[in-house]
Design an enzyme around this catalytic site. Structure first.
Site, PDB file in Angstrom:
ATOM      1  N   HIS A  60       1.101  15.416  -6.042  1.00 41.12           N
ATOM      2  CA  HIS A  60       0.274  15.816  -4.891  1.00 41.12           C
ATOM      3  C   HIS A  60       1.152  15.956  -3.641  1.00 41.12           C
ATOM      4  O   HIS A  60       1.018  16.926  -2.891  1.00 41.12           O
ATOM      5  CB  HIS A  60      -0.795  14.753  -4.590  1.00 41.12           C
TER       6      HIS A  60
ATOM      7  N   LYS B  31     -18.513  10.287  -9.607  1.00 44.41           N
ATOM      8  CA  LYS B  31     -17.395   9.611 -10.288  1.00 44.41           C
ATOM      9  C   LYS B  31     -17.279   8.210  -9.701  1.00 44.41           C
ATOM     10  O   LYS B  31     -17.654   7.984  -8.557  1.00 44.41           O
ATOM     11  CB  LYS B  31     -16.080  10.330 -10.022  1.00 44.41           C
TER      12      LYS B  31
ATOM     13  N   ARG C 194       0.146  22.532 -12.954  1.00 43.05           N
ATOM     14  CA  ARG C 194       1.262  21.863 -13.631  1.00 43.05           C
ATOM     15  C   ARG C 194       1.611  22.524 -14.952  1.00 43.05           C
ATOM     16  O   ARG C 194       2.765  22.684 -15.290  1.00 43.05           O
ATOM     17  CB  ARG C 194       0.906  20.394 -13.899  1.00 43.05           C
TER      18      ARG C 194
ATOM     19  N   SER D 106      -3.086  11.634 -11.994  1.00 43.35           N
ATOM     20  CA  SER D 106      -3.640  10.355 -11.517  1.00 43.35           C
ATOM     21  C   SER D 106      -4.139   9.530 -12.697  1.00 43.35           C
ATOM     22  O   SER D 106      -3.967   8.310 -12.734  1.00 43.35           O
ATOM     23  CB  SER D 106      -4.804  10.615 -10.550  1.00 43.35           C
TER      24      SER D 106
HETATM   25  O1  PNS Z   1      -8.293  16.225  -7.973  1.00 39.91           O
HETATM   26  P1  PNS Z   1      -9.415  16.875  -8.704  1.00 39.91           P
HETATM   27  O2  PNS Z   1     -10.379  15.828  -9.241  1.00 39.91           O
HETATM   28  O3  PNS Z   1      -8.964  17.854  -9.749  1.00 39.91           O
HETATM   29  O4  PNS Z   1     -10.233  17.736  -7.599  1.00 39.91           O
HETATM   30  C1  PNS Z   1     -11.360  18.485  -7.961  1.00 39.91           C
HETATM   31  C2  PNS Z   1     -12.118  18.949  -6.721  1.00 39.91           C
HETATM   32  C3  PNS Z   1     -12.556  17.750  -5.887  1.00 39.91           C
HETATM   33  C4  PNS Z   1     -11.250  19.850  -5.901  1.00 39.91           C
HETATM   34  C5  PNS Z   1     -13.360  19.750  -7.232  1.00 39.91           C
HETATM   35  O5  PNS Z   1     -14.117  18.960  -8.102  1.00 39.91           O
HETATM   36  C6  PNS Z   1     -14.260  20.225  -6.098  1.00 39.91           C
HETATM   37  O6  PNS Z   1     -13.943  21.185  -5.437  1.00 39.91           O
HETATM   38  N1  PNS Z   1     -15.388  19.514  -5.876  1.00 39.91           N
HETATM   39  C7  PNS Z   1     -16.313  19.842  -4.801  1.00 39.91           C
HETATM   40  C8  PNS Z   1     -17.631  20.386  -5.352  1.00 39.91           C
HETATM   41  C9  PNS Z   1     -17.549  21.876  -5.531  1.00 39.91           C
HETATM   42  O7  PNS Z   1     -17.294  22.638  -4.624  1.00 39.91           O
HETATM   43  N2  PNS Z   1     -17.776  22.289  -6.783  1.00 39.91           N
HETATM   44  C10 PNS Z   1     -17.672  23.676  -7.167  1.00 39.91           C
HETATM   45  C11 PNS Z   1     -16.206  24.036  -7.408  1.00 39.91           C
HETATM   46  S1  PNS Z   1     -16.124  25.452  -8.400  1.00 39.91           S
END
Ligand code: PNS
Length: 173
Positions: free
Chosen positions: A22, A46, A95, A133
């Site tokens: 990150h 979560k 990645r 993570s």
């Molecule tokens: O680090 P992560 O868990 O891969 O991050 C995922 C994240 C938080 C970026 C994604 O789940 C997100 O954007 N959540 C917000 C809800 C949202 O907008 N959902 C639609 C995305 S297509």
């Protein structure tokens, strides 16, 4: 003095916890954009290992006084948050091929919802391409070495937590 609109990027994620992968991506974004907002997802569905306040504190500590990086939290739709911050770009790290399908779906859904916001993908340095993570939590919980893979503050906080209470297996994911 430039009068052009500042280019604002949002780097969203769960950051549970922040890894060197990150950090690498945020540093790359900071070289390209005028403002980089690290947006820590509250993720109500979560159960994170680190509460959101602590995830924010970690980012603040790692990027203390490192302009143009700032940190915030967000809840709900990412694109609505990005609009609210006047961001034109969402930055995500990529990645490996295994990340691609999930990222591709998210990027296209976000584009459907907010065509004016672009998603850009950046690859971290090779030594961070296998870090996640989830793996950090698993390896640490099982007694493995994680130094160099996470910022020192994350390792210290994980150690402090282990003394308080062992990390339950269900929290590893
Ligand atoms: O680090 P992560 O868990 O891969 O991050 C995922 C994240 C938080 C970026 C994604 O789940 C997100 O954007 N959540 C917000 C809800 C949202 O907008 N959902 C639609 C995305 S297509």
């Amino acid at each position: 003095m430039s009068t052009s609109t500042p280019r604002i990027a949002v780097c969203p994620g769960s950051f549970d916890p922040m890894t060197m992968g990150h950090v690498d991506i945020i540093e790359r974004a900071a070289r390209l954009y005028d403002r980089v907002v690290v947006a820590v997802a509250i993720n109500r569905d979560k159960t994170p290992l680190f509460p959101v306040d602590e995830r924010v504190a970690i980012v603040q500590e790692v990027f203390a006084d490192r302009s143009p990086v700032e940190v915030d939290t967000f809840d709900g739709l990412l694109v609505e948050y990005a609009r609210h911050k006047h961001a034109s770009v969402i930055v995500r790290g990529l990645r490996a091929v295994s990340d691609f399908e999930y990222e591709f779906q998210m990027a296209l859904m976000n584009r459907h919802l907010a065509p004016e916001i672009e998603t850009t993908f950046m690859m971290p340095a090779e030594q961070y391409t296998y870090i996640s993570s989830r793996l950090i939590k698993e390896v640490f919980a099982l007694g493995g070495q994680i130094d160099g893979l996470v910022p020192p503050t994350v390792e210290q906080r994980l150690r402090a937590r282990r003394q308080d209470r062992p990390i339950p297996h269900a929290r590893l994911t």
